[in-house]
Design an enzyme around this catalytic site. Structure first.
Site, PDB file in Angstrom:
ATOM      1  N   THR B 158      38.406  44.039  49.842  1.00 23.90           N
ATOM      2  CA  THR B 158      39.419  44.008  50.136  1.00 23.90           C
ATOM      3  C   THR B 158      40.891  44.073  49.046  1.00 23.90           C
ATOM      4  O   THR B 158      41.011  44.620  48.476  1.00 23.90           O
ATOM      5  CB  THR B 158      38.862  42.419  49.426  1.00 23.90           C
ATOM      6  N   SER B 193      40.138  38.999  39.674  1.00 21.16           N
ATOM      7  CA  SER B 193      39.746  38.058  40.262  1.00 21.16           C
ATOM      8  C   SER B 193      37.693  38.662  39.539  1.00 21.16           C
ATOM      9  O   SER B 193      38.277  38.738  39.829  1.00 21.16           O
ATOM     10  CB  SER B 193      39.463  37.086  41.087  1.00 21.16           C
ATOM     11  N   TYR B 195      35.038  38.036  41.756  1.00 22.12           N
ATOM     12  CA  TYR B 195      34.812  38.612  42.623  1.00 22.12           C
ATOM     13  C   TYR B 195      35.793  39.995  43.359  1.00 22.12           C
ATOM     14  O   TYR B 195      34.557  40.281  43.261  1.00 22.12           O
ATOM     15  CB  TYR B 195      35.292  37.242  44.004  1.00 22.12           C
ATOM     16  N   HIS B 196      37.089  39.678  43.106  1.00 21.90           N
ATOM     17  CA  HIS B 196      37.318  41.000  43.882  1.00 21.90           C
ATOM     18  C   HIS B 196      37.496  42.387  42.741  1.00 21.90           C
ATOM     19  O   HIS B 196      37.545  43.502  43.401  1.00 21.90           O
ATOM     20  CB  HIS B 196      39.456  40.820  43.803  1.00 21.90           C
ATOM     21  N   LYS B 199      34.593  43.493  43.887  1.00 19.87           N
ATOM     22  CA  LYS B 199      34.759  45.333  45.061  1.00 19.87           C
ATOM     23  C   LYS B 199      35.195  46.122  44.994  1.00 19.87           C
ATOM     24  O   LYS B 199      35.007  47.284  45.490  1.00 19.87           O
ATOM     25  CB  LYS B 199      35.552  44.031  46.425  1.00 19.87           C
ATOM     26  N   VAL B 225      42.001  36.099  55.835  1.00 20.13           N
ATOM     27  CA  VAL B 225      41.723  35.468  57.426  1.00 20.13           C
ATOM     28  C   VAL B 225      41.877  34.168  57.322  1.00 20.13           C
ATOM     29  O   VAL B 225      41.594  32.901  56.743  1.00 20.13           O
ATOM     30  CB  VAL B 225      40.309  36.400  57.194  1.00 20.13           C
TER      31      VAL B 225
END
Lengths: 395, 395
Positions: B158, B193, B195-196, B199, B225
């Protein structure tokens, strides 16, 4: 005195740290899941001497000093096991006073799978290393967020996070100028084992948590540690820390001294030019203590490079040979095809001034210091099992 | 034709990707554990329309086209679930031919918890996000190492890994000069975040695996997206991808269009100057396909920034308001106190040329394209549940 919570309190560094703080008047709680002992059994790694259980060590420490180190046996990869340490629901596996010890002022986080070779054995050990190390760190930052936001977290990282870059290694951070604009970023990291990569991920996670919740974190980029005794263990030999001399859990100086005593050739991987920063276990304790005394600010990720001097593998092998010869050992050096994927000759110029600046006084690895290690290892010579020294875990 | 394995094949991008490759003659296997559907149920997020199960979609796709997409329902965070896909022991939950589909030539890895707000809800969701995302990626690299070292892994990263730095964002890498010496490193990353942050950790892990085992990896730094239909879904509306319009799983353009249709004010967080790169779901499919056609070399971690244009939140809100007004909607914009911790005005200058260079032809977000999304959402207007749109997950 302040309450210090030590996660991973049964390990090579954990138990000496617990005694160090306890001796200085801190209230100390240690937590461990016995991963290290269980893995040593599972992999049949051997130990230089038997080590009493954590509960027994707390009991021995109490008998020797009158001091209490509370003990919790728990798997901190489970969120509930971490949270009980903060919400007061914890039950102690050993304590003089069974009442909750309270929210800690400082948390020392050693509770990780600590071996690069272990992480490389196979996919199951890799999966365990990733899941354990990241979940424990994440559970910790959430527990601190939810229950104790002012707590100071002292986290053990590793110099291995940086790898062996072609540029000077700074203490954690780097100012970068690019296309005429400037920013300050985490120093670039790229490690040489899966274990070391989980430590990079820990740093990513801590940096996120610090920015998000204004946590106070000191991240110690430590090099390989050597040594056995600390001032606190001298009162009873049963208080000596876990000492491994095998390839999986033994650090290089400890291994080399043991190999020399056992008449097992020193295992130099490849060209032997691999250079790293090292420190005495006594200095680990000093570094953690000085960090505790000068905590990071709220919203600060403070990073120190925790090494006192650098050596190449060849330099360590030559020192071991020289000191061993003085004590009557015939120490051979045997270069092996390198089972690891790493640079065998490389630039290495790390900065390590921050811990000195807050008052750490280094113990250097002199011939005399190494001779002291020889003396202890020699006294356990009959316990050394040559067949567990080298396993050849391939990267 | 080559065999393509799609991990996370039931998700917003996974199912359209499966149809896209199937339509172009590839043999396709999809794997999913229904995390997204289960989380939507658990959190009561609502969906714009019902979506058949993955098995049902494979059946509908077969009826509509005569083509086979093999389906496996499995939790890839378990090492054994990953390894069965390579060692031939897998049993399919749907397939025309139950025989093993063989070692894939390309693996497209979407099998992660994909929501920033989900990862911030509480410690349990954070723990799940860390454990799931890292374990799946790690299980994948070990399976490829052990069974299929020449496989090309296409991994979804991301743009959020980079955050919003004060310097120009390059495609994955940065040449750094420091004290007169030079090195090339991963571009510095710091996300906004949990989540990020997982990544970023994935990238750390992939970079390690590539260096260690000479794997072939393309890491796609994708922006948010938008979109619903793809060319392949047009044959049967039941093949449309999962479409969320809630704060947890709905991406911003999809949410704004749905809010406009429902008469729910557009939720702009804070000053609305947050700028990101965006792309149409049709371009995700193109990017992945072009990457598959020009694989990374052995030992190469190839990184592309997968965005086609940038917008601020305010620009998206204004476009939604304008396009909505044209279609008779009275669209209000309502700035909210920002529940997230992020810069609301910042420098943002990312490079995104690599995917264009290998042949991707961008679809841009024009008023006409957004009007097409309005048309579809309007046809499901009665399904929209206003009460699930905004939950206020705090960072």
């Amino acid at each position: 005195m302040a309450h210090v919570l030590i996660l991973g309190g049964d390990g090579y560094l954990g138990w000496p740290t617990a005694m160090y703080f306890s001796k200085r008047g801190y209230r100390v709680t240690v937590v461990d899941n016995y991963f290290r002992r269980n893995a040593c059994d599972e992999l049949d790694t051997g130990m230089l001497y038997e080590v009493p259980s954590l509960v027994q060590r707390a009991e021995i420490w109490h008998q020797a000093t009158g001091l209490e180190i509370k003990v919790v046996i728990a798997d901190l990869a489970q969120p509930a096991s971490m949270r009980q340490l903060f919400d007061g629901s914890v039950g102690y596996d050993w304590a003089l006073d069974p009442a909750f010890g309270g929210i800690p002022k400082t948390i020392i986080h050693y509770a990780e799978q600590p071996s690069a070779p272990y992480s490389q054995i196979d996919f199951e050990r890799a999966d365990f290393t990733i899941a354990n190390n990241l979940r424990v760190t994440n559970n910790l930052v959430w527990a601190v967020r939810d229950f104790a936001r002012d707590c100071h977290i002292i986290k053990l990282g590793t110099m291995g996070e940086y790898g062996t870059p072609n540029i000077d290694i700074e203490e954690g951070w780097l100012d970068i100028e690019h296309n005429g604009r400037k920013g300050r970023f985490l120093f670039p990291r790229q490690a040489s084992s899966l274990y070391h990569t989980t430590k990079i991920m820990d740093t990513d996670l801590l940096w996120y948590a610090v920015r998000l919740w204004d946590l106070r974190v000191t991240d110690l980029m430590q090099g390989p540690v050597y040594g056995i005794e600390t001032d606190e263990s001298l009162v009873d030999a049963r208080l000596n820390t876990i000492f491994n001399y095998d390839e999986i859990f033994g650090t290089i100086v400890n291994r080399f001294v043991t190999q020399a005593v056992a008449g097992y050739p020193l295992t130099v991987y490849g060209a032997g030019g691999q250079t790293r920063g090292y420190l005495n276990i006594r200095d680990t304790l000093q570094c953690v203590h000085k960090s505790e005394q000068t905590p990071a600010g709220a919203g600060e990720l403070r990073i120190f490079n925790q090494i006192m001097e650098t050596f190449s593998v060849n330099q360590l092998a030559e020192m071991t040979q020289r000191v061993g010869a003085d004590r009557g050992h015939d120490v051979r050096i045997e270069p092996l095809e390198n089972p690891r994927k790493e640079a065998e000759e490389h630039y290495y110029n790390p900065t390590y001034q921050g811990l000195i600046d807050i008052g750490v006084e280094p113990h250097y690895l002199t011939d005399e210091v190494m001779a002291g290690m020889f003396k202890i290892v020699e006294s356990h010579r009959d316990n050394i099992r040559k067949e567990v020294i080298f396993r050849g875990v391939k990267w």
